[in-house]
Motif scaffolding. Structure first.
Motif, PDB file in Angstrom:
ATOM      1  N   GLN A 109       0.939  -1.023  -0.084  1.00  0.00           N
ATOM      2  CA  GLN A 109      -0.172   0.045  -0.167  1.00  0.00           C
ATOM      3  C   GLN A 109       0.799   1.283  -0.030  1.00  0.00           C
ATOM      4  N   ASP A 110       0.575   2.136  -0.933  1.00  0.00           N
ATOM      5  CA  ASP A 110       1.423   3.353  -0.959  1.00  0.00           C
ATOM      6  C   ASP A 110       0.551   4.537  -0.254  1.00  0.00           C
ATOM      7  N   ASP A 111       1.364   5.661   0.080  1.00  0.00           N
ATOM      8  CA  ASP A 111       0.766   6.761   0.681  1.00  0.00           C
ATOM      9  C   ASP A 111       1.525   7.876   0.110  1.00  0.00           C
ATOM     10  N   PRO A 112       1.163   8.573  -0.799  1.00  0.00           N
ATOM     11  CA  PRO A 112       2.048   9.928  -1.250  1.00  0.00           C
ATOM     12  C   PRO A 112       2.294  10.949  -0.368  1.00  0.00           C
ATOM     13  N   LYS A 153      11.489   3.387   3.157  1.00  0.00           N
ATOM     14  CA  LYS A 153      12.065   2.587   3.926  1.00  0.00           C
ATOM     15  C   LYS A 153      11.229   1.244   4.185  1.00  0.00           C
ATOM     16  N   GLU A 154       9.859   1.374   4.129  1.00  0.00           N
ATOM     17  CA  GLU A 154       9.182   0.293   4.049  1.00  0.00           C
ATOM     18  C   GLU A 154       9.345  -0.538   2.882  1.00  0.00           C
ATOM     19  N   LYS A 159      12.178  -0.839   1.134  1.00  0.00           N
ATOM     20  CA  LYS A 159      13.441  -1.859   1.420  1.00  0.00           C
ATOM     21  C   LYS A 159      13.394  -3.052   2.333  1.00  0.00           C
ATOM     22  N   ILE A 160      12.499  -2.728   3.314  1.00  0.00           N
ATOM     23  CA  ILE A 160      12.013  -3.897   4.346  1.00  0.00           C
ATOM     24  C   ILE A 160      11.448  -5.033   3.387  1.00  0.00           C
ATOM     25  N   LEU A 161      10.533  -4.603   2.768  1.00  0.00           N
ATOM     26  CA  LEU A 161       9.709  -5.326   1.940  1.00  0.00           C
ATOM     27  C   LEU A 161      10.479  -6.268   0.966  1.00  0.00           C
ATOM     28  N   LEU A 162      11.434  -5.647   0.417  1.00  0.00           N
ATOM     29  CA  LEU A 162      12.214  -5.973  -0.575  1.00  0.00           C
ATOM     30  C   LEU A 162      13.370  -7.439  -0.173  1.00  0.00           C
ATOM     31  N   ALA A 163      13.861  -6.935   1.222  1.00  0.00           N
ATOM     32  CA  ALA A 163      14.519  -7.943   1.899  1.00  0.00           C
ATOM     33  C   ALA A 163      13.588  -9.144   2.204  1.00  0.00           C
TER      34      ALA A 163
END
Length: 150
Positions: A112-115, A123-124, A126-130
């Motif tokens: 979920q994106d929040d402009p 930052k979220e 990066k954590i999600l990709l890890a």
């Protein structure tokens, strides 16, 4: 405890790889973060990583791909939700075989994106990709454990 071991119960993440894959020559193909996660999963599954490809099964990451598709929009036409699709192609070659077999592992997650919160969302991401890399590494080890039946 005896009943759990008798039924074949294993802790999550502890996959028994076939005996011919107890020693693996691993090449991460320049995909360092995924390679690091996959090495940890292999070592956790009691696989020895060695450097002599002529005497062991060779595992190499061929390609990684991340696709992002729009799932939903806000009323003002800004993106509200994405689907992240992480695809890994890897090949396994036995020392006594001429050609390598190519396999894929795929992990899909919603995001979920929040402009209004760009820094927090980056930052979220990066954590999600890890997390996607970790899940793909776990899926690769699970597929290696099932290669005995293929």
């Amino acid at each position: 405890m005896f009943a759990l071991t008798a039924c074949g119960f294993q802790l999550r993440g502890s996959y028994a790889v076939p005996p011919q894959m107890q020693f693996i020559c691993f090449d991460d193909g320049g995909k360092y973060e995924l390679g690091r996660a996959l090495k940890q999963r292999l070592i956790h599954s009691k696989v020895s990583l060695i450097d002599d490809p002529s005497s062991c099964v060779s595992l190499s990451i061929v390609e990684t791909q991340i696709d992002r598709q729009v799932l939903s929009l806000f009323p003002n036409a800004q993106v509200a939700e994405y689907e992240l699709n992480f695809l890994v192609k890897y090949k396994v070659q036995n020392p006594n075989e001429e050609t390598a077999r190519v396999f894929t592992a795929q992990v899909v997650r919603d995001y979920q994106d929040d402009p209004e919160a760009v820094l927090a969302k980056s930052k979220e991401m990066k954590i999600l990709l890890a997390e996607l890399r970790r899940q793909a590494a776990e899926q690769i080890v699970l597929q290696l454990a099932s290669l005995d039946n293929r």
